[in-house]
Every structure is written in structure tokens, then in C-alpha cells.
Design a protein around this motif. Sequence first.
Motif, PDB file in Angstrom:
ATOM      1  N   MET A 149       0.825  -1.200   0.000  1.00 56.59           N
ATOM      2  CA  MET A 149       0.000   0.000   0.000  1.00 56.59           C
ATOM      3  C   MET A 149       0.863   1.255   0.000  1.00 56.59           C
ATOM      4  SD  MET A 149      -3.266  -0.732  -0.026  1.00 56.59           S
ATOM      5  CE  MET A 149      -4.004   0.746   0.655  1.00 56.59           C
ATOM      6  N   LYS A 152       2.292   1.887  -3.388  1.00 54.38           N
ATOM      7  CA  LYS A 152       1.247   2.049  -4.406  1.00 54.38           C
ATOM      8  C   LYS A 152       1.169   0.857  -5.362  1.00 54.38           C
ATOM      9  CE  LYS A 152       1.455   7.096  -4.325  1.00 54.38           C
ATOM     10  NZ  LYS A 152       1.587   8.335  -5.120  1.00 54.38           N
ATOM     11  N   TYR A 154      -1.097  -1.545  -5.820  1.00 52.95           N
ATOM     12  CA  TYR A 154      -2.447  -1.854  -5.352  1.00 52.95           C
ATOM     13  C   TYR A 154      -2.932  -3.216  -5.842  1.00 52.95           C
ATOM     14  CZ  TYR A 154      -2.260   3.080  -4.220  1.00 52.95           C
ATOM     15  OH  TYR A 154      -1.886   4.283  -3.718  1.00 52.95           O
ATOM     16  N   LYS A 187     -11.739  -1.214   4.828  1.00 56.82           N
ATOM     17  CA  LYS A 187     -11.315   0.174   4.670  1.00 56.82           C
ATOM     18  C   LYS A 187     -10.162   0.273   3.673  1.00 56.82           C
ATOM     19  CE  LYS A 187      -9.656   4.177   7.285  1.00 56.82           C
ATOM     20  NZ  LYS A 187      -8.527   4.399   6.388  1.00 56.82           N
ATOM     21  N   LEU A 188      -9.202  -0.653   3.771  1.00 55.89           N
ATOM     22  CA  LEU A 188      -8.089  -0.640   2.820  1.00 55.89           C
ATOM     23  C   LEU A 188      -8.576  -0.880   1.397  1.00 55.89           C
ATOM     24  CD1 LEU A 188      -5.404  -2.698   4.801  1.00 55.89           C
ATOM     25  CD2 LEU A 188      -5.489  -0.223   4.441  1.00 55.89           C
ATOM     26  N   GLU A 190     -11.512  -0.167   0.210  1.00 55.99           N
ATOM     27  CA  GLU A 190     -12.213   1.030  -0.244  1.00 55.99           C
ATOM     28  C   GLU A 190     -11.213   2.133  -0.629  1.00 55.99           C
ATOM     29  OE1 GLU A 190     -15.508   3.070  -1.410  1.00 55.99           O
ATOM     30  OE2 GLU A 190     -15.388   1.002  -0.679  1.00 55.99           O
ATOM     31  N   ASP A 191     -10.118   2.237   0.133  1.00 52.17           N
ATOM     32  CA  ASP A 191      -9.078   3.214  -0.224  1.00 52.17           C
ATOM     33  C   ASP A 191      -8.482   2.908  -1.588  1.00 52.17           C
ATOM     34  OD1 ASP A 191      -9.515   4.411   2.182  1.00 52.17           O
ATOM     35  OD2 ASP A 191      -7.805   3.469   3.200  1.00 52.17           O
ATOM     36  N   GLU A 194     -10.920   3.959  -4.304  1.00 50.45           N
ATOM     37  CA  GLU A 194     -10.939   5.403  -4.537  1.00 50.45           C
ATOM     38  C   GLU A 194      -9.687   5.870  -5.273  1.00 50.45           C
ATOM     39  OE1 GLU A 194     -11.434   7.174  -0.748  1.00 50.45           O
ATOM     40  OE2 GLU A 194     -13.509   6.482  -0.464  1.00 50.45           O
ATOM     41  N   ILE A 195      -8.530   5.353  -4.866  1.00 52.26           N
ATOM     42  CA  ILE A 195      -7.284   5.750  -5.524  1.00 52.26           C
ATOM     43  C   ILE A 195      -7.274   5.292  -6.974  1.00 52.26           C
ATOM     44  CG2 ILE A 195      -4.791   5.416  -5.508  1.00 52.26           C
ATOM     45  CD1 ILE A 195      -4.966   5.154  -2.469  1.00 52.26           C
TER      46      ILE A 195
END
Length: 700
Positions: A149, A152, A154, A187-188, A190-191, A194-195
Motif C-alpha cells: 500500500m 502504491k 495496489y 477500509k483498505l 475502499e481506499d 478510490e485511488i
Amino acid sequence: MAEIGEGPGTVPEHERILQEIQSTDTACVGPTLRSVYDDQPNAHKKFMEKLDACIRNHDKEIEKMCNFHHQGFVDAITELLKVRTDAEKLKVQVTDTNRRFQDAGKEVIVQTEDIIRCRIQQRNITTVVEKLQLCLPVLEMYSKLKEQMSTKRYYSALKTMEQLENVYFPRVSQYRFCQLMIENLPKLREDIKEISMSDLKDFLESIRKHSDKIGETAMKQAQQQKIFTVTLQKQNNVKFGKTMYINDRIPEERNEIVLKHAFEEEDENEEEGDEETFENYYRKQRKKQARLVLQPQSNMGYGFPVNRLFDLLFEIRDQYNETLLKKWAGVFRDIFEEDNYSPIPIVSEEEYRAIISKFPFQDPDLEKQPFPKKLPMSQSVPHIYIQVKEFIYASLKFSESLHRSSTEIDDMLRKSTNLLLTRTLSSCLLNLIKKPHIGLTELVQIIINTTHLEQACKYLEDFITNITNISQETVHTTRLYGLSTFKDARHAAEGEIYTKLNQKIDEFVQLADYDWTMSEPDGRASGYLMDLINFLRSIFQVFTHLPGKVAQTACMSACQHLSTSLMQMLLDSELKQISMGAVQQFNLDVIQCELFASSEPVPGFQGDTLQLAFIDLRQLLDLFMVWDWSTYLADYGQPASKYLRVNPNTALTLLEKMKDTSKKNNIFAQFRKNDRDKQKLIETVVKQLRSLVNGMSQHT
């Protein structure tokens, strides 16, 4: 009256009564005494007198008895008094011993309690270590997720999340830290969503911003690289008039599969909802951009030529195929990593039908066998076959919109598939074969797997023919030449088998621990050699599944390598002395090697072909065992020599080592005539061998 009452029968009657009282049970005394009063008046007085006289007699007898045993009683009392002192001493000793035992026991009890406490600590430590070993992979994977993370990465992070949820978390779900991690994963994710959405928007905006420059550069490069002839333009016009659509020939369910694989980006393991969100957003944005790009300027009509645009599409198709090849390289590597390289176990008819429905396998003999049974290939074979078909679908999806004929599309698919087989799959196979953890058993299974994959290539050709609707008799149809891929992989695996087998032999030989100065042999072969032979027998049983020549070559190579290793052991420069007992022990080991070779560990050898691998050792050892130097020196160089394979240098080297041993024992040997004669013979033979070797070198 009194005198009259005392008749002569009274006394005997009283004696009878007394005897009866003394001899009968107490329950019968009452009737007996009553008879005394019933017989005559005043008879009880006489009876009492008689009873008193009887009592006195008994008292006298008791007194006599006591007088008789009194001395013994006195002696016993005296002995008891003597023993009393010893008993008191014994009591003191027992008390002292008990005290000392108690004192010694206290230390034992303390040590025992320490041991119990240590055992409990040891058990607790073992439990903690087990739990930590169970938790450490989870923590490492979570740390890896955090690192991905932060850097980056992902897509890799999503893969790691999936592994955590499906593999690692279930093992430690009872711990609180695991629950915290599980709660943090949504939460991760969802992050990341979004990214990724933000990056996608930025990417699309960048494309839209520079689309005119990108298109201008692409068109110029396409014009410089290719020039279409008038004939090609006519052919294209004819093809455009046909308005061919490959979609009509592909079943609806295949369209869905191809569509899914075409639009899959790197994140294949995202949740379905997120994937649809990105896919729909990407489609809409690309459609908007396509409309903006293709919208002509106000000062243009629509009659411009599009031949160069199709040329550009062909180049894009080539780049697309390169992307597919890279992607499938990763797929193949994952399949090989997950394979256990063991035959597929089948326990029911349903499992058997499920596998052969995905992979074309036919074996009438195996079908007749009862369940459970095993398929000869491992699990990677059907997976590879399925993925090759998936690659063909993905390649077809791009080619179907190029408005080409069925023959051309068929040719494109076959060329792409050939590249997949000869470049991507071949590279993965060769890399797999070279990996250190791939052992002999795995290499044997790889050879079997490649054989079945090679046989399945004809079914892939039929598959391509069916989806393109092209007859196999078409003259210009490109054949799948991926067969060479599997042949090359088999050759590489065979070479690796020979190499690893020799390495295992070297490992066993390194365990040899000969006493080169031993006076007498052990009478049995060395343990390391018997272990090596048992290993070779077991591994050659596995080789029965290989083609005959491969197994025979491996067996011959192993025997030759073993023979060479044993010879090098004898001639090692660091070995300075060898006794005759050591030579005899070494001969026992070589005999076991020859027995192994003659037992036909691999079928197919003719005669004593395999035993010839040890012929150099056998002739050398026979020469030293029989001590037949006169025959060797006389027949040297003759084609029919008994010791034709014995090199003079080899014999001289070994004999000099034995001479050194004889010199070492010369102090004792000088008193024995046989030893002195043998020493002289050795020195004489050494001189003759040196002359022979020098003559050979001068001649050369």
C-alpha cells in the motif's frame, strides 16, 4: 444309709461323668451334671470330692509341665534381654537412617520441583513457539500488505488481501489482533478503489488531452512503416463489402467469456461489484473519447481513406498479443508453482468425467480399472490445456472486429498460439526444470506431462478450426508447431535427470569412510554403497514410467559415473597409502555394483552391457587381487590381453601407494620371508611399470 448309698458302681460312674464333662461340648454339660443328682442321695458330694481329686491331678500335671518348660522360658527371656540392646541400637540406626533419607529427600524434592517447573516452562515455550509459527505468516503477509500500500502496488495488495482472507486469517481467527486486521481490510479495499478511480480519471483525462498528438504520431509511423498497394486496397474494399462478423459464429456463452477476459485489467481478483463499476465507467469514458476523436472538423466531408487505420489496428493487435503472452506467462508460472507433480487421484466416475471433459485424455485400459485410480499426468496438465484455450478466446476477441476473412483470422489465431507454446510456455517449462527444488521424481512427472500436452496439440488445432469454421484440408492453414516445445522441454528434463542423478551419487560417495590401512576386510560391503544401491533401485522403479531409452540412458550414465567416482577415489592424490585389506574391502563394494548392474534395474539392456560400466575397475582390482603382474606385463598392448582396460599409469599409482604401506610395516615384515619376498616383488613391478610408462611417453 450313707454307706448303703455308696455302692461299688458309684465311682466308675463318676469317672465316666468326669470324662464326659472333659470330652463333650459345653452345651451338653447340663444334662450330664443333672445325672449326678438323679442317681443316689449325697452322690454329688462324692462327685465333688472326685472332681477335686481330678483337679488336683491336673494341677500336678500342669505344674510338671511348667517345671519342664520353665528353663526354656527363662532362656527365652534371657535371649530377649540380650536382643533388647541390639534392638535399641537398631532403632537408633533406623531413626538416623530415616533422618538422613529425609534430609536427602528434601534436595531431591527441590530438584524434582525444579524439573517439573522446567518441564512446564518447556511445554509453555513449545506451545508459544507453535502459536507464533502459526501467527508469523499472518503478520508477515499483513506487513507485506502495508508495504504494498505504501509503495502504491495496489494490484499486489488486493492479491495479498485475498490470501489473507482465504488462507491466513482462518488459521488465527481466535486471536484479537486477527479480528482487528479483518475489520481493517474493508477500509483498505475502499481506499484502493478510490485511488484507482482517481488514477483512472487522471489517465483518461491525460489521453483526451494528448489524443491529437498521439493520433498524429501513430498515423505518421504507420504511414512510414507500411505502404498499401492498389491490389491490397481492392482486397480490403471487397472484404469491407462482405461485412463479416465473426460474432455470428461464436456461441453466446463464449462471447461472454471472451468479453470478460478482454476487459479484465490487472486486478482480476477484485470483488464483482467493484469490477463492474470500473468496467462500466471505463466503457462510458472510452466511448465519449471515441466520439470526440472521430468527430470530424467542420471543414471536412467523410470520404478520407481508412486503409492506414486498419494497418494501425494490426499493429495494435500485435501489441495486444504481446500483452496476452506476458499475462499468460504469469498464469503458467502460477500453475507450475501450485502443482504437486503427482498423478491425479480419481475416486469416482464423476471426477473422471469432469477431468476428461476439460482435457482430451483417452486410455481404454485405465477406463477398465476400478475406482480409485490415478491418471498418469499431474494437475497442471488440464490447467495448462484450459488456459491455452482461454488465450485463444482472448486473441480471437480482438481479431474478430478487424473485418478479415475466416482464413486470415484462423491463421492469426494459430500464429498467436504458436508463439504462446514455443516462447511463453517453453520458457516457463525450461525455467521450471532448472529450479533447485525440482527433484528426480518431479522431473519424471514433467516428462510425462509434456508427453500428454504434446498429444493434446491436435485437439487444439481442432478447437481453432471449430471456432473459425475453417476446414482442416485448407491449403494455407498454419499448423501448430508447438510440438517442438514439449520435445525440447523433455530433452532438457532428461538432461537435468542425468545431472541430478549424478549429483545424488556424489552425495553418497562423499559419505565413504574407508580405512585405507586396514589389515583385513569387514567381510561385507560398505554401508554407504548399499544405501546408494537401494536408492538407485527405488529411483529406477520410478523411471519405469519414462520412455525406455531415457531410463536406460539414465541407468547407464549413473553406473558409469559411479564407476568413475570409485576409480577417482582410489587414485586420489591425497590418498598416500593403501593396504591389501583396503583393496579387498574396495573389491567387495565393486562386486555389489556389478551385482546391481546384472540385476537389470532397468529393462532393455542386452547381455552384460550395463556391467561393462565397471570393466575398468574390475580388471584393475582383479590384477591386484590375483597379483598377476607377469601376465599383465607380458600381454600389455595385445588385443586379447586379460587386463586390456588397465592403464599402466593407473596401476603404477595404486601400486606405489601399496608399496608405501609395505614400507611402513617393513620393521615387522623383515622377519617374515613371505613379506620380504612380496616387498621385493612390488619394487620390481614398480620399476617395470615405470619403464613401461616412460617408454610410452617417449613414443608419444
